[in-house]
Design a protein around this motif. Structure first.
Motif, PDB file in Angstrom:
ATOM      1  N   TYR A 175     -31.960 -18.599 -40.251  1.00  0.00           N
ATOM      2  CA  TYR A 175     -32.681 -17.426 -39.755  1.00  0.00           C
ATOM      3  C   TYR A 175     -33.583 -17.846 -38.599  1.00  0.00           C
ATOM      4  CZ  TYR A 175     -36.630 -14.112 -39.699  1.00  0.00           C
ATOM      5  OH  TYR A 175     -37.621 -13.258 -39.321  1.00  0.00           O
ATOM      6  N   SER A 176     -33.732 -16.949 -37.628  1.00  0.00           N
ATOM      7  CA  SER A 176     -34.735 -17.146 -36.585  1.00  0.00           C
ATOM      8  C   SER A 176     -35.285 -15.788 -36.150  1.00  0.00           C
ATOM      9  CB  SER A 176     -34.153 -17.887 -35.373  1.00  0.00           C
ATOM     10  OG  SER A 176     -33.152 -17.108 -34.732  1.00  0.00           O
ATOM     11  N   TYR A 177     -36.444 -15.820 -35.521  1.00  0.00           N
ATOM     12  CA  TYR A 177     -37.095 -14.579 -35.096  1.00  0.00           C
ATOM     13  C   TYR A 177     -37.829 -14.803 -33.785  1.00  0.00           C
ATOM     14  CZ  TYR A 177     -40.727 -11.033 -34.695  1.00  0.00           C
ATOM     15  OH  TYR A 177     -41.564 -10.052 -34.213  1.00  0.00           O
ATOM     16  N   SER A 178     -37.755 -13.817 -32.910  1.00  0.00           N
ATOM     17  CA  SER A 178     -38.587 -13.768 -31.705  1.00  0.00           C
ATOM     18  C   SER A 178     -38.962 -12.313 -31.468  1.00  0.00           C
ATOM     19  CB  SER A 178     -37.834 -14.333 -30.498  1.00  0.00           C
ATOM     20  OG  SER A 178     -36.653 -13.584 -30.247  1.00  0.00           O
ATOM     21  N   PRO A 179     -40.171 -12.041 -31.009  1.00  0.00           N
ATOM     22  CA  PRO A 179     -40.635 -10.648 -30.876  1.00  0.00           C
ATOM     23  C   PRO A 179     -39.736  -9.826 -29.944  1.00  0.00           C
ATOM     24  CG  PRO A 179     -42.457 -12.192 -30.646  1.00  0.00           C
ATOM     25  CD  PRO A 179     -41.209 -13.013 -30.638  1.00  0.00           C
ATOM     26  N   SER A 180     -39.564  -8.555 -30.298  1.00  0.00           N
ATOM     27  CA  SER A 180     -38.796  -7.637 -29.462  1.00  0.00           C
ATOM     28  C   SER A 180     -39.678  -6.473 -29.024  1.00  0.00           C
ATOM     29  CB  SER A 180     -37.587  -7.101 -30.218  1.00  0.00           C
ATOM     30  OG  SER A 180     -37.954  -6.043 -31.088  1.00  0.00           O
ATOM     31  N   GLN A 181     -39.268  -5.820 -27.963  1.00  0.00           N
ATOM     32  CA  GLN A 181     -40.029  -4.678 -27.442  1.00  0.00           C
ATOM     33  C   GLN A 181     -39.766  -3.401 -28.226  1.00  0.00           C
ATOM     34  OE1 GLN A 181     -37.411  -4.774 -23.743  1.00  0.00           O
ATOM     35  NE2 GLN A 181     -37.883  -2.576 -23.838  1.00  0.00           N
ATOM     36  N   TRP A 182     -38.714  -3.382 -29.059  1.00  0.00           N
ATOM     37  CA  TRP A 182     -38.270  -2.138 -29.679  1.00  0.00           C
ATOM     38  C   TRP A 182     -39.057  -1.784 -30.925  1.00  0.00           C
ATOM     39  CZ3 TRP A 182     -35.517   0.327 -26.309  1.00  0.00           C
ATOM     40  CH2 TRP A 182     -34.810  -0.399 -25.369  1.00  0.00           C
ATOM     41  N   ALA A 183     -39.766  -2.731 -31.500  1.00  0.00           N
ATOM     42  CA  ALA A 183     -40.548  -2.437 -32.701  1.00  0.00           C
ATOM     43  C   ALA A 183     -41.629  -1.400 -32.418  1.00  0.00           C
ATOM     44  CB  ALA A 183     -41.164  -3.720 -33.252  1.00  0.00           C
ATOM     45  N   GLU A 184     -42.143  -1.373 -31.199  1.00  0.00           N
ATOM     46  CA  GLU A 184     -43.190  -0.418 -30.848  1.00  0.00           C
ATOM     47  C   GLU A 184     -42.688   1.022 -30.879  1.00  0.00           C
ATOM     48  OE1 GLU A 184     -44.709  -1.569 -27.096  1.00  0.00           O
ATOM     49  OE2 GLU A 184     -45.455  -3.531 -27.767  1.00  0.00           O
ATOM     50  N   GLY A 204     -35.476  -8.419 -33.480  1.00  0.00           N
ATOM     51  CA  GLY A 204     -36.028  -9.745 -33.241  1.00  0.00           C
ATOM     52  C   GLY A 204     -35.440 -10.824 -34.130  1.00  0.00           C
ATOM     53  N   GLN A 205     -34.646 -10.415 -35.131  1.00  0.00           N
ATOM     54  CA  GLN A 205     -34.069 -11.374 -36.065  1.00  0.00           C
ATOM     55  C   GLN A 205     -32.685 -11.815 -35.612  1.00  0.00           C
ATOM     56  OE1 GLN A 205     -33.967  -9.600 -39.955  1.00  0.00           O
ATOM     57  NE2 GLN A 205     -36.136  -9.053 -39.938  1.00  0.00           N
ATOM     58  N   THR A 206     -32.361 -13.057 -35.924  1.00  0.00           N
ATOM     59  CA  THR A 206     -31.005 -13.569 -35.735  1.00  0.00           C
ATOM     60  C   THR A 206     -30.610 -14.328 -36.991  1.00  0.00           C
ATOM     61  OG1 THR A 206     -31.351 -13.823 -33.345  1.00  0.00           O
ATOM     62  CG2 THR A 206     -29.477 -14.982 -34.308  1.00  0.00           C
ATOM     63  N   TYR A 207     -29.412 -14.070 -37.459  1.00  0.00           N
ATOM     64  CA  TYR A 207     -28.865 -14.815 -38.593  1.00  0.00           C
ATOM     65  C   TYR A 207     -27.749 -15.716 -38.085  1.00  0.00           C
ATOM     66  CZ  TYR A 207     -31.615 -11.909 -41.682  1.00  0.00           C
ATOM     67  OH  TYR A 207     -32.675 -11.305 -42.317  1.00  0.00           O
ATOM     68  N   TRP A 208     -27.788 -16.979 -38.532  1.00  0.00           N
ATOM     69  CA  TRP A 208     -26.903 -18.009 -38.014  1.00  0.00           C
ATOM     70  C   TRP A 208     -26.049 -18.609 -39.124  1.00  0.00           C
ATOM     71  CZ3 TRP A 208     -27.549 -19.369 -32.748  1.00  0.00           C
ATOM     72  CH2 TRP A 208     -28.714 -18.882 -32.137  1.00  0.00           C
ATOM     73  N   ILE A 209     -24.885 -19.084 -38.745  1.00  0.00           N
ATOM     74  CA  ILE A 209     -24.091 -19.950 -39.608  1.00  0.00           C
ATOM     75  C   ILE A 209     -24.058 -21.310 -38.922  1.00  0.00           C
ATOM     76  CG2 ILE A 209     -21.921 -19.114 -38.556  1.00  0.00           C
ATOM     77  CD1 ILE A 209     -20.629 -19.694 -41.330  1.00  0.00           C
ATOM     78  N   SER A 210     -24.623 -22.310 -39.598  1.00  0.00           N
ATOM     79  CA  SER A 210     -24.836 -23.627 -39.003  1.00  0.00           C
ATOM     80  C   SER A 210     -23.855 -24.638 -39.583  1.00  0.00           C
ATOM     81  CB  SER A 210     -26.282 -24.089 -39.258  1.00  0.00           C
ATOM     82  OG  SER A 210     -26.568 -25.285 -38.568  1.00  0.00           O
ATOM     83  N   LEU A 211     -23.135 -25.325 -38.709  1.00  0.00           N
ATOM     84  CA  LEU A 211     -22.075 -26.249 -39.102  1.00  0.00           C
ATOM     85  C   LEU A 211     -22.515 -27.686 -38.845  1.00  0.00           C
ATOM     86  CD1 LEU A 211     -19.203 -24.308 -37.292  1.00  0.00           C
ATOM     87  CD2 LEU A 211     -20.052 -23.931 -39.613  1.00  0.00           C
ATOM     88  N   GLY A 233     -24.566 -17.491 -34.011  1.00  0.00           N
ATOM     89  CA  GLY A 233     -25.548 -16.493 -34.407  1.00  0.00           C
ATOM     90  C   GLY A 233     -25.101 -15.074 -34.139  1.00  0.00           C
ATOM     91  N   HIS A 234     -25.702 -14.143 -34.874  1.00  0.00           N
ATOM     92  CA  HIS A 234     -25.454 -12.717 -34.676  1.00  0.00           C
ATOM     93  C   HIS A 234     -26.781 -11.986 -34.712  1.00  0.00           C
ATOM     94  CE1 HIS A 234     -24.749  -8.533 -36.013  1.00  0.00           C
ATOM     95  NE2 HIS A 234     -23.659  -8.613 -35.282  1.00  0.00           N
ATOM     96  N   SER A 235     -26.970 -11.087 -33.744  1.00  0.00           N
ATOM     97  CA  SER A 235     -28.189 -10.295 -33.690  1.00  0.00           C
ATOM     98  C   SER A 235     -27.857  -8.938 -33.081  1.00  0.00           C
ATOM     99  CB  SER A 235     -29.269 -11.012 -32.868  1.00  0.00           C
ATOM    100  OG  SER A 235     -30.500 -10.311 -32.949  1.00  0.00           O
ATOM    101  N   GLY A 236     -28.882  -8.110 -32.952  1.00  0.00           N
ATOM    102  CA  GLY A 236     -28.720  -6.790 -32.347  1.00  0.00           C
ATOM    103  C   GLY A 236     -29.903  -6.471 -31.467  1.00  0.00           C
ATOM    104  N   ASN A 237     -29.734  -5.469 -30.618  1.00  0.00           N
ATOM    105  CA  ASN A 237     -30.779  -5.108 -29.676  1.00  0.00           C
ATOM    106  C   ASN A 237     -30.803  -3.590 -29.506  1.00  0.00           C
ATOM    107  OD1 ASN A 237     -32.891  -5.703 -27.936  1.00  0.00           O
ATOM    108  ND2 ASN A 237     -31.555  -5.895 -26.152  1.00  0.00           N
ATOM    109  N   LYS A 238     -31.967  -3.069 -29.165  1.00  0.00           N
ATOM    110  CA  LYS A 238     -32.151  -1.640 -28.886  1.00  0.00           C
ATOM    111  C   LYS A 238     -31.929  -0.774 -30.123  1.00  0.00           C
ATOM    112  CE  LYS A 238     -30.759  -2.260 -24.062  1.00  0.00           C
ATOM    113  NZ  LYS A 238     -29.842  -1.831 -22.970  1.00  0.00           N
ATOM    114  N   MET A 239     -32.269  -1.311 -31.303  1.00  0.00           N
ATOM    115  CA  MET A 239     -32.144  -0.550 -32.547  1.00  0.00           C
ATOM    116  C   MET A 239     -33.519  -0.021 -32.949  1.00  0.00           C
ATOM    117  SD  MET A 239     -29.538  -2.926 -34.805  1.00  0.00           S
ATOM    118  CE  MET A 239     -30.578  -4.398 -34.651  1.00  0.00           C
ATOM    119  N   THR A 240     -33.708   1.277 -32.859  1.00  0.00           N
ATOM    120  CA  THR A 240     -34.976   1.880 -33.240  1.00  0.00           C
ATOM    121  C   THR A 240     -34.864   2.707 -34.513  1.00  0.00           C
ATOM    122  OG1 THR A 240     -34.504   3.769 -31.804  1.00  0.00           O
ATOM    123  CG2 THR A 240     -35.792   1.958 -30.859  1.00  0.00           C
ATOM    124  N   GLU A 241     -33.651   2.990 -34.942  1.00  0.00           N
ATOM    125  CA  GLU A 241     -33.383   3.747 -36.154  1.00  0.00           C
ATOM    126  C   GLU A 241     -32.159   3.143 -36.848  1.00  0.00           C
ATOM    127  OE1 GLU A 241     -34.713   6.513 -37.717  1.00  0.00           O
ATOM    128  OE2 GLU A 241     -36.464   6.483 -36.398  1.00  0.00           O
TER     129      GLU A 241
END
Length: 305
Positions: A175-184, A204-211, A233-241
């Protein structure tokens, strides 16, 4: 969304407690030998009482915190598999996986036979998270999710299968996290503080499969670092709902959400051994976090660095 408030807490607690279990290391020379063992009844009772207590406290707390203010209903399912670009399902997968990894160590600690420890311990995450789904299914506000149940089972399967094959976790979820603008745009669901957003903001979250390269490729060269890994890794962006389409009251639509795929180097902290036991425990406790490194990102057919 509410279940993911538990994800990092579960993972962190299990990773921390797992460091206190003194379990002999299984080497390549004995990994496939099923040696009869006698269960330490004292340790077994400690484990079973601890699990029962943790389950009870968690369920009572969840009921008071989440369910008490909402009407009950007959058990029912909902289809939420299209929400949040499946990031919530990856959270369930990760929580179940690490619950299984810690559960296996716990049952090994009791002296239980290898296969029994793997199966009983590996299913720990499925047991716990399925109970939460039952509570969801009896709430009129929510409902049980088939996607959640599948993700829980896959997390347990990943932990169990690797222990059965290799007696180690060569493929890990991180798991990793970095702040996103969409939470506001939706702080109620995505969090108002950085701590809340680390748990709730899927942008802001990313889930990874580490080899782990040395283990998976069976590299015999001692000079090759045992901690070098590659992560997808897999993540998403621009999700407000939760839903794919969202419009405000004035009819304006938010930008179309984007799925992101990532490739990066990683560090397997569980493979780093020092002479300092405290430092080793710190490394292993935070081993579920993706180590920061330069990353390639694929988004909308375009490659970014």
């Amino acid at each position: 969304m509410k279940n993911n408030l538990l994800i990092l807490g579960i993972v962190f607690a299990l990773q921390t407690n797992a460091q206190d279990w003194d379990i002999p290391e299984i080497t390549k020379s004995n990994w496939n030998i099923e040696t009869p063992k006698s269960v330490d009844k004292r340790k077994r009772n400690i484990l079973l009482i601890s699990e029962a207590t943790a389950y009870s406290i968690s369920l009572v707390g969840l009921n008071q915190l989440w369910y008490a203010d909402y009407p009950k209903s007959k058990f029912h399912f909902i289809n939420d598999n299209g929400e949040w670009l499946q990031m919530d399902k990856l959270g369930h997968l990760t929580a179940s996986y690490y619950s299984g990894v810690a559960g296996i160590k716990a049952y090994q600690w009791t002296g239980m036979s290898r296969k029994n420890a793997i199966w009983y311990g590996g299913l720990t995450g499925t047991y716990f998270l399925t109970i939460i789904e039952i509570l969801d299914g009896q709430s009129a506000e929510w409902g049980a999710s088939s996607g959640d149940l599948i993700a829980n089972s896959l997390g347990s399967f990943l932990a169990i299968s690797q222990e059965l094959m290799w007696n180690e976790q060569r493929i890990q979820l991180k798991y990793s996290y970095s702040p996103s603008q969409w939470a506001e745009e939706n702080p109620e669901q995505l969090g108002g503080t950085h701590l809340q957003r680390a748990l709730k903001d899927y942008n802001g979250q990313t889930y990874w499969i580490s080899l782990n390269l040395k283990s998976l490729l069976s590299v015999q060269n001692e000079a090759f670092p045992a901690w070098v890994s590659v992560s997808l890794g897999h993540s998403g962006n621009k999700m407000t709902e939760p839903s794919p389409v969202y419009k405000t009251e004035d009819g304006n639509s938010f930008p179309k959400r984007e799925r992101q795929f990532l490739l990066s180097f990683d560090v397997d902290l569980n493979k780093i051994k020092t002479k300092n036991k405290t430092l080793n425990s710190i490394f292993h406790t935070f081993g579920f976090l993706k180590f920061p490194a330069p990353t390639l990102e694929l988004r909308n057919g375009n490659l970014f660095f």
